[in-house]
Write an enzyme that holds these catalytic residues in place. Structure first.
Site, PDB file in Angstrom:
ATOM      1  N   TYR A 109     105.693  27.216 -41.218  1.00  0.00           N
ATOM      2  CA  TYR A 109     105.718  26.282 -42.726  1.00  0.00           C
ATOM      3  C   TYR A 109     105.117  24.846 -42.331  1.00  0.00           C
ATOM      4  O   TYR A 109     105.329  24.328 -41.143  1.00  0.00           O
ATOM      5  CB  TYR A 109     107.265  26.098 -42.954  1.00  0.00           C
ATOM      6  CG  TYR A 109     107.349  25.056 -43.989  1.00  0.00           C
ATOM      7  CD1 TYR A 109     107.136  25.576 -45.337  1.00  0.00           C
ATOM      8  CD2 TYR A 109     107.437  23.823 -43.798  1.00  0.00           C
ATOM      9  CE1 TYR A 109     107.173  24.764 -46.459  1.00  0.00           C
ATOM     10  CE2 TYR A 109     107.496  22.786 -45.117  1.00  0.00           C
ATOM     11  CZ  TYR A 109     107.558  23.432 -46.212  1.00  0.00           C
ATOM     12  OH  TYR A 109     107.416  22.679 -47.292  1.00  0.00           O
ATOM     13  N   TRP A 111     102.607  21.367 -44.453  1.00  0.00           N
ATOM     14  CA  TRP A 111     101.631  21.007 -45.520  1.00  0.00           C
ATOM     15  C   TRP A 111     100.074  21.140 -44.921  1.00  0.00           C
ATOM     16  O   TRP A 111      99.524  21.259 -45.914  1.00  0.00           O
ATOM     17  CB  TRP A 111     102.025  19.635 -45.858  1.00  0.00           C
ATOM     18  CG  TRP A 111     103.135  19.379 -46.948  1.00  0.00           C
ATOM     19  CD1 TRP A 111     104.217  20.288 -47.039  1.00  0.00           C
ATOM     20  CD2 TRP A 111     102.925  18.756 -48.149  1.00  0.00           C
ATOM     21  NE1 TRP A 111     104.809  19.907 -48.186  1.00  0.00           N
ATOM     22  CE2 TRP A 111     104.093  19.003 -48.959  1.00  0.00           C
ATOM     23  CE3 TRP A 111     101.876  18.005 -48.764  1.00  0.00           C
ATOM     24  CZ2 TRP A 111     104.244  18.485 -50.264  1.00  0.00           C
ATOM     25  CZ3 TRP A 111     102.131  17.285 -49.853  1.00  0.00           C
ATOM     26  CH2 TRP A 111     103.479  17.687 -50.774  1.00  0.00           C
TER      27      TRP A 111
HETATM   28  N1  LIG Z   1     115.632  15.165 -42.005  1.00  0.00           N
HETATM   29  C1  LIG Z   1     114.710  15.459 -43.192  1.00  0.00           C
HETATM   30  N2  LIG Z   1     113.909  16.361 -42.508  1.00  0.00           N
HETATM   31  C2  LIG Z   1     113.061  16.808 -43.601  1.00  0.00           C
HETATM   32  C3  LIG Z   1     112.983  16.531 -44.805  1.00  0.00           C
HETATM   33  C4  LIG Z   1     114.016  15.507 -45.281  1.00  0.00           C
HETATM   34  O1  LIG Z   1     114.070  15.191 -46.394  1.00  0.00           O
HETATM   35  N3  LIG Z   1     114.887  15.101 -44.109  1.00  0.00           N
HETATM   36  N4  LIG Z   1     112.165  17.029 -45.801  1.00  0.00           N
HETATM   37  C5  LIG Z   1     111.579  18.460 -45.604  1.00  0.00           C
HETATM   38  C6  LIG Z   1     110.427  18.617 -46.357  1.00  0.00           C
HETATM   39  S1  LIG Z   1     110.723  18.837 -47.878  1.00  0.00           S
HETATM   40  C7  LIG Z   1     109.249  19.005 -45.871  1.00  0.00           C
HETATM   41  S2  LIG Z   1     108.117  19.610 -46.932  1.00  0.00           S
HETATM   42  C8  LIG Z   1     108.825  19.191 -44.400  1.00  0.00           C
HETATM   43  C9  LIG Z   1     107.564  18.679 -44.260  1.00  0.00           C
HETATM   44  O2  LIG Z   1     107.172  19.100 -42.725  1.00  0.00           O
HETATM   45  P1  LIG Z   1     105.822  19.429 -42.482  1.00  0.00           P
HETATM   46  O3  LIG Z   1     104.898  19.846 -43.466  1.00  0.00           O
HETATM   47  O4  LIG Z   1     105.731  20.286 -41.330  1.00  0.00           O
HETATM   48  O5  LIG Z   1     105.345  18.044 -41.971  1.00  0.00           O
HETATM   49  P2  LIG Z   1     103.779  17.392 -41.772  1.00  0.00           P
HETATM   50  O6  LIG Z   1     103.972  16.156 -41.022  1.00  0.00           O
HETATM   51  O7  LIG Z   1     103.029  17.308 -43.126  1.00  0.00           O
HETATM   52  O8  LIG Z   1     102.876  18.671 -40.903  1.00  0.00           O
HETATM   53  C10 LIG Z   1     101.901  19.154 -41.128  1.00  0.00           C
HETATM   54  C11 LIG Z   1     100.993  19.119 -39.762  1.00  0.00           C
HETATM   55  O9  LIG Z   1     100.073  19.672 -39.919  1.00  0.00           O
HETATM   56  C12 LIG Z   1      98.958  19.159 -39.103  1.00  0.00           C
HETATM   57  N5  LIG Z   1      97.619  19.214 -39.874  1.00  0.00           N
HETATM   58  C13 LIG Z   1      97.122  18.778 -40.791  1.00  0.00           C
HETATM   59  N6  LIG Z   1      95.834  19.068 -41.170  1.00  0.00           N
HETATM   60  C14 LIG Z   1      95.651  20.403 -40.366  1.00  0.00           C
HETATM   61  C15 LIG Z   1      94.603  21.275 -40.081  1.00  0.00           C
HETATM   62  O10 LIG Z   1      93.747  21.156 -41.040  1.00  0.00           O
HETATM   63  N7  LIG Z   1      94.691  22.120 -39.201  1.00  0.00           N
HETATM   64  C16 LIG Z   1      95.887  22.236 -38.599  1.00  0.00           C
HETATM   65  N8  LIG Z   1      95.843  23.421 -37.728  1.00  0.00           N
HETATM   66  N9  LIG Z   1      97.044  21.464 -38.532  1.00  0.00           N
HETATM   67  C17 LIG Z   1      96.662  20.271 -39.555  1.00  0.00           C
HETATM   68  C18 LIG Z   1      99.351  17.858 -39.199  1.00  0.00           C
HETATM   69  O11 LIG Z   1      98.772  17.153 -38.171  1.00  0.00           O
HETATM   70  C19 LIG Z   1     100.926  18.015 -39.158  1.00  0.00           C
HETATM   71  O12 LIG Z   1     101.371  18.000 -37.713  1.00  0.00           O
HETATM   72  O13 LIG Z   1     109.842  18.237 -43.797  1.00  0.00           O
HETATM   73  C20 LIG Z   1     111.135  18.505 -44.003  1.00  0.00           C
HETATM   74  N10 LIG Z   1     112.134  18.034 -43.288  1.00  0.00           N
HETATM   75  N1  LIG Z   2     104.979   8.770 -49.771  1.00  0.00           N
HETATM   76  C1  LIG Z   2     105.607  10.109 -49.528  1.00  0.00           C
HETATM   77  N2  LIG Z   2     105.817  11.005 -50.656  1.00  0.00           N
HETATM   78  C2  LIG Z   2     106.164  12.359 -50.601  1.00  0.00           C
HETATM   79  C3  LIG Z   2     106.338  12.684 -49.377  1.00  0.00           C
HETATM   80  C4  LIG Z   2     106.161  11.970 -48.222  1.00  0.00           C
HETATM   81  O1  LIG Z   2     106.179  12.533 -47.070  1.00  0.00           O
HETATM   82  N3  LIG Z   2     105.521  10.677 -48.505  1.00  0.00           N
HETATM   83  N4  LIG Z   2     106.951  14.351 -49.225  1.00  0.00           N
HETATM   84  C5  LIG Z   2     106.395  15.040 -50.397  1.00  0.00           C
HETATM   85  C6  LIG Z   2     107.455  16.378 -50.236  1.00  0.00           C
HETATM   86  S1  LIG Z   2     107.077  17.453 -49.355  1.00  0.00           S
HETATM   87  C7  LIG Z   2     108.617  16.527 -51.032  1.00  0.00           C
HETATM   88  S2  LIG Z   2     109.613  17.701 -50.939  1.00  0.00           S
HETATM   89  C8  LIG Z   2     109.061  15.287 -52.003  1.00  0.00           C
HETATM   90  C9  LIG Z   2     110.712  15.036 -51.968  1.00  0.00           C
HETATM   91  O2  LIG Z   2     111.268  14.504 -52.715  1.00  0.00           O
HETATM   92  P1  LIG Z   2     112.752  14.164 -52.903  1.00  0.00           P
HETATM   93  O3  LIG Z   2     113.303  15.084 -52.353  1.00  0.00           O
HETATM   94  O4  LIG Z   2     113.019  13.596 -54.246  1.00  0.00           O
HETATM   95  O5  LIG Z   2     112.696  12.722 -52.034  1.00  0.00           O
HETATM   96  P2  LIG Z   2     113.618  12.008 -50.868  1.00  0.00           P
HETATM   97  O6  LIG Z   2     112.937  10.786 -50.554  1.00  0.00           O
HETATM   98  O7  LIG Z   2     114.059  12.882 -49.654  1.00  0.00           O
HETATM   99  O8  LIG Z   2     114.951  11.696 -51.979  1.00  0.00           O
HETATM  100  C10 LIG Z   2     114.669  10.822 -53.034  1.00  0.00           C
HETATM  101  C11 LIG Z   2     116.057  10.050 -53.195  1.00  0.00           C
HETATM  102  O9  LIG Z   2     117.028  10.787 -53.446  1.00  0.00           O
HETATM  103  C12 LIG Z   2     118.216  10.038 -53.100  1.00  0.00           C
HETATM  104  N5  LIG Z   2     119.357  10.871 -52.750  1.00  0.00           N
HETATM  105  C13 LIG Z   2     119.561  11.405 -51.668  1.00  0.00           C
HETATM  106  N6  LIG Z   2     120.773  12.176 -51.588  1.00  0.00           N
HETATM  107  C14 LIG Z   2     121.376  12.029 -52.767  1.00  0.00           C
HETATM  108  C15 LIG Z   2     122.610  12.490 -53.379  1.00  0.00           C
HETATM  109  O10 LIG Z   2     123.373  13.211 -52.809  1.00  0.00           O
HETATM  110  N7  LIG Z   2     122.657  12.102 -54.672  1.00  0.00           N
HETATM  111  C16 LIG Z   2     121.923  11.142 -55.402  1.00  0.00           C
HETATM  112  N8  LIG Z   2     121.984  10.795 -56.560  1.00  0.00           N
HETATM  113  N9  LIG Z   2     120.680  10.947 -54.867  1.00  0.00           N
HETATM  114  C17 LIG Z   2     120.445  11.135 -53.533  1.00  0.00           C
HETATM  115  C18 LIG Z   2     117.837   9.031 -51.905  1.00  0.00           C
HETATM  116  O11 LIG Z   2     118.312   7.779 -52.172  1.00  0.00           O
HETATM  117  C19 LIG Z   2     116.432   9.190 -51.819  1.00  0.00           C
HETATM  118  O12 LIG Z   2     115.698   8.047 -52.124  1.00  0.00           O
HETATM  119  O13 LIG Z   2     108.631  14.156 -51.604  1.00  0.00           O
HETATM  120  C20 LIG Z   2     107.099  14.174 -51.557  1.00  0.00           C
HETATM  121  N10 LIG Z   2     106.365  12.826 -51.788  1.00  0.00           N
HETATM  122 MO   LIG Z   3     108.827  18.905 -49.077  1.00  0.00          MO
END
Ligand SMILES: Nc1nc2c(c(=O)[nH]1)N[C@H]1C(S)=C(S)[C@@H](COP(=O)(O)OP(=O)(O)OC[C@H]3O[C@@H](n4cnc5c(=O)[nH]c(N)nc54)[C@H](O)[C@@H]3O)O[C@H]1N2
Ligand SMILES: Nc1nc2c(c(=O)[nH]1)N[C@H]1C(S)=C(S)[C@@H](COP(=O)(O)OP(=O)(O)OC[C@H]3O[C@@H](n4cnc5c(=O)[nH]c(N)nc54)[C@H](O)[C@@H]3O)O[C@H]1N2
Ligand SMILES: [Mo]
Length: 761
Positions: A109, A111
């Site tokens: 998994y 991005w």
């Molecule tokens: N505590 C906490 N944890 C969370 C979340 C949270 O809200 N709280 N959010 C979760 C969510 S929603 C998500 S989507 C995940 C995101 O988790 P990931 O998608 O695993 O996070 P990224 O840092 O985007 O990791 C992408 C990796 O791909 C590598 N990469 C980029 N380009 C290439 C390429 O061309 N080739 C190869 N081989 N590698 C490449 C980058 O260097 C990076 O290490 O994290 C989750 N974890």
């Molecule tokens: N700049 C930037 N943008 C991103 C990403 C990134 O890494 N960087 N990641 C992307 C990805 S993979 C994803 S999945 C999305 C995630 O999108 P979201 O899941 O919407 O993002 P978060 O920042 O985890 O949460 C948004 C807000 O929800 C509020 N929140 C948390 N828990 C609760 C709760 O229990 N109740 C209520 N009412 N509010 C709560 C927090 O204050 C937080 O700021 O963002 C995307 N956008």
């Molecule tokens: Mo995500």
């Protein structure tokens, strides 16, 4: 002379400026209405000292210290591409022969990059599928719980992933928008597959058109000032209680849409019968929102055209099914589903491109390859998979068999960033015989691998960026030569396929250029069916982008409009054809943690049961990065405090702990500990702490579970527990911690320094 070429990333389109073979500047794309600031961090990240310069194998692995030995502490030994390809192909063949194809975990998994052809996970899964198959993972971290739940309730996940009620419909028809978790400005910078920045302009236009926004969130900063939202602070993880009380109040006042409930909803009476004690006063005790405010919000929703939304974060929490299901119940009570610009939609504040007005046109995509192995886990259950070979796991009515995993392979994701409870992951990780990682950088997962294969970044290859959420398809021209010995993921895997005798099936005898022409050409044909004539490849490549037509003026899109108009002729794809507020299918699973109607179930960890000195930690998405990507870059660095990830507290909580702005603190609980830099802010619910994800994991003693992360990765603190045995989604947001001053000497941050290298074994 500078060379300037079109390019793209998940964090925005740009033009890459190249001088003497070096990518020196990322200039915003001229057609972008609001260029994202993150693109400026791209050049330094691409050329950072933490790039993996050549293939490596962990010394211990070469010496036979495989399963049963913690990873992360050994030095790495440089090896040639030839040698590593041979060793790995043999390892894969032997594992398949002796332990079966499902002994390889290729869920991988992550991005990865915006380019659709070179997308690392897609390429890896193609290689593994053609080689015999692999154990996979399903769903996205972002909204895994909703992906399991919503098909039972609304029939499919289009409400989440597909074409959403667009902002022009909301602006024109809605007058009120209730936003659980707000509409965080930072999140709009990012769209999977790259997009122009329409997020802020869309939202502003709705505010200007007269939509009143309410931000129900622990954090006032979850809506931007320009939309003038009212802030209703709430305790994290308690939104379900708020929504149940709002519904109860609407029914007490007789304001529910009886007609809609009768014709479009099933199970309403069973659900309504559970609302007995769910008064606004009851909800006040749980949420911290005054009962009078709850009544007013309910009446405001019932009294005018209303759009309801929840951030994806709400379902990345214990029992994350419940706030989403209850929000659908509220929309049902209002009878607003399918009314122009009204109803319910998820994630308007979670990512760029959600609700972006667009015509129904396909996006450029890579071919998915069927996987002969049927075994899978819900995403985020990797630790349990490794811990419990031969066991089973309940998921969405199924009983999944957990195979024994021998090889773990990651390309384009970083579980030592994204996974919860990293210390537990580190222990489980040692169960694998071999861990293979393809990565451009020495990230957390690369440091915990046995075989590290250096991948190119997008700047080092040609590709096409595309998403169904944006109207530009963008050419990504190769700007610089591969750094060090880095190779494209596709080429790495083609050589591995070659070593196992299936190169031609893997490449289909196309090179990069032929693949891009093929994928683009297929897209042009698909668009033609929708009445859009896209330019030929040569013109697209020369121009740098294709612009798809916008919807005609006044042509707005509202989800479920046909269902609303005629539920008999256009039923939902649920068993009843209606919105299911009682689900027979879910009830039949017999799960106390996800019963048959939306329910308040007290969370495993929350302020309701916290000790007086505990805080609720929300680990949200970073404003300065994409997850862990760009962490070595200048924008992330500028935000850190003494090199540590900031933790945000309100003044009163800082004072109670004797903490001052800018000081380094230790954040800890029973699962782990990290350092962070204290930032004191206003507009935060007391006893809530905020920390962005993405600071690279940096244990004081690499390879030792439980070691202090000196940099500030919050996933050493979060719990790795599925939302329920129905959804099994990640539940990072249900997390209690303590914060105290760090009184010892400050350990250096080494996250961006390559690990120890030893020239020979
Ligand atoms: N505590 C906490 N944890 C969370 C979340 C949270 O809200 N709280 N959010 C979760 C969510 S929603 C998500 S989507 C995940 C995101 O988790 P990931 O998608 O695993 O996070 P990224 O840092 O985007 O990791 C992408 C990796 O791909 C590598 N990469 C980029 N380009 C290439 C390429 O061309 N080739 C190869 N081989 N590698 C490449 C980058 O260097 C990076 O290490 O994290 C989750 N974890
Ligand atoms: N700049 C930037 N943008 C991103 C990403 C990134 O890494 N960087 N990641 C992307 C990805 S993979 C994803 S999945 C999305 C995630 O999108 P979201 O899941 O919407 O993002 P978060 O920042 O985890 O949460 C948004 C807000 O929800 C509020 N929140 C948390 N828990 C609760 C709760 O229990 N109740 C209520 N009412 N509010 C709560 C927090 O204050 C937080 O700021 O963002 C995307 N956008
Ligand atoms: Mo995500």
């Amino acid at each position: 002379m500078d060379q300037i070429v079109p390019h793209a990333s998940h964090w925005g389109f740009f033009d890459a400026v190249v001088r003497d073979g070096v990518f020196v500047e990322a200039r915003p794309f001229a057609r972008d209405p609001m260029p994202a600031r993150l693109v400026a961090a791209t050049p330094a990240t691409v050329h950072s000292a933490t790039r993996v310069d050549q293939p490596y194998i962990r010394k211990g692995w070469l010496q036979g210290r495989r399963a049963g030995h913690a990873r992360g502490g050994d030095p790495f030994v440089p090896v040639s591409w030839d040698r590593v390809t041979r060793i790995l192909a043999e390892e894969v063949a032997q594992t398949r022969a002796e332990h079966g194809d499902n002994a390889i975990f290729g869920g991988s998994y992550g991005w990865a990059s915006a380019g659709r052809f070179h997308h690392a996970k897609t390429q890896l899964q193609r290689y593994l599928a053609l080689g015999g198959g692999f154990t996979n993972s399903v769903n996205a971290y972002s909204y895994a719980t909703a992906q399991a739940l919503l098909p039972h309730v609304l029939g499919d996940v289009e409400v989440l992933l597909g074409r959403m009620t667009d902002w022009s419909a909301i602006a024109r028809h809605a007058r009120f928008m209730l936003c659980l978790g707000g509409l965080a400005e930072k999140n709009g910078q990012v769209t999977s597959g790259a997009a122009a920045q329409t997020y802020v302009p869309n939202m502003r236009a709705a505010a200007e058109a007269g939509v009143r926004f309410v931000n129900v969130s622990p954090f006032r900063g979850d809506t931007m000032e320009a939309i003038g939202a009212e802030w209703v602070p709430i305790r994290p993880g308690t939104d379900t209680a708020l929504l149940l009380a709002m519904i109860r109040h609407i029914m007490d006042r007789g304001l529910e849409d009886r007609g809609f409930l009768a014709t479009h909803v099933t199970g309403w009476d069973r659900f309504a019968a559970t609302l007995g004690g769910r008064t606004p006063e009851w909800a006040e005790g749980i949420t911290g929102i005054p009962a009078a405010t709850i009544r007013r919000l309910a009446e405001e929703c019932a009294g005018q055209p209303t759009m309801l939304t929840a951030a994806w974060s709400l379902q990345r929490a214990d029992h994350g099914e419940q706030p989403y299901w209850t929000l659908v119940a509220l929309a049902s009570a209002l009878g607003s589903i399918g009314k122009p610009g009204q109803g319910v939609g998820f994630g308007y504040g979670s990512s760029g491109g959600i609700g972006n007005p667009r015509r129904a046109l396909p996006s450029v995509s890579m071919t998915a390859t069927p996987n002969p192995v049927r075994d899978f886990i819900p995403v985020g259950r990797i630790t349990e998979l490794l811990e419990n070979p031969g066991g089973t796991m309940a998921y969405n009515g199924l009983n999944l068999a957990l195979p024994e995993i021998r090889i773990v392979w990651w390309a384009g994701g970083n579980p030592f960033h994204h996974h919860q409870d990293l210390n537990r992951l580190l222990r489980a990780w040692s169960r694998a015989e071999t861990v293979v990682v393809q990565e451009p950088w020495w990230t957390g997962v690369a440091r915990h691998a046995d075989i590290v294969l250096p991948a190119t970044t997008t700047l080092e290859r040609n590709d096409i960026a595309s998403t169904s959420r944006d109207r530009f398809v963008r050419a990504m021209h190769r700007a610089i030569a591969p750094l060090g010995q880095a190779r494209n993921d596709h080429d790495i895997l083609a050589d591995l396929a070659d070593a196992s005798g299936f190169r031609d099936r893997f490449t289909e005898q196309r090179d990069e250029g032929a693949w891009l022409r093929f994928l683009y050409g297929r897209w042009v044909s698909a668009c033609a069916k929708f009445g859009f004539e896209a330019p030929d490849f040569e013109s697209f490549w020369a121009e740098g982008h294709v612009e798809m037509p916008l919807p005609a003026h006044g042509e707005e899109y509202t989800q479920f409009a046909e269902f609303r108009a005629d539920p008999e002729a256009s039923p939902l794809d649920t068993p009843s054809g209606k919105v299911e507020i009682f689900s027979e299918a879910i009830a039949a699973m017999g799960l106390p943690d996800c019963p048959g109607t939306p329910s308040w179930i007290p969370p495993r960890e929350s302020l309701l049961t916290a000790a007086p000195d505990e805080l609720h930690l929300l680990s949200f998405q970073p404003a300065t990065r994409l997850h862990s990507q760009l962490d070595p870059g200048p924008i992330a660095a500028a935000d850190k405090i003494q090199g540590r990830e900031p933790i945000l507290l309100c003044a009163e909580d800082a004072r109670a702990r004797g903490l001052a702005e800018g000081q380094v603190v230790r954040v800890w609980n029973g699962r782990g500990a990290c350092l962070a830099g204290l930032r004191i802010i206003e507009g935060l619910t007391p006893a809530v702490a905020l920390m962005a994800t993405g600071a690279w994991f940096d244990p004081l003693e690499p390879g030792v579970p439980g070691s202090l992360c000196v940099h500030g990765n919050p996933n050493v603190l979060t719990a790795d527990v599925g939302t329920s045995r129905m959804g099994q989604g990640p539940s990072a947001q249900s997390c209690l911690v303590r914060v105290e001053p760090w009184r010892e000497a400050l350990p250096p941050v080494r996250a961006h320094v390559p690990p120890p290298i030893e020239e020979t074994v």
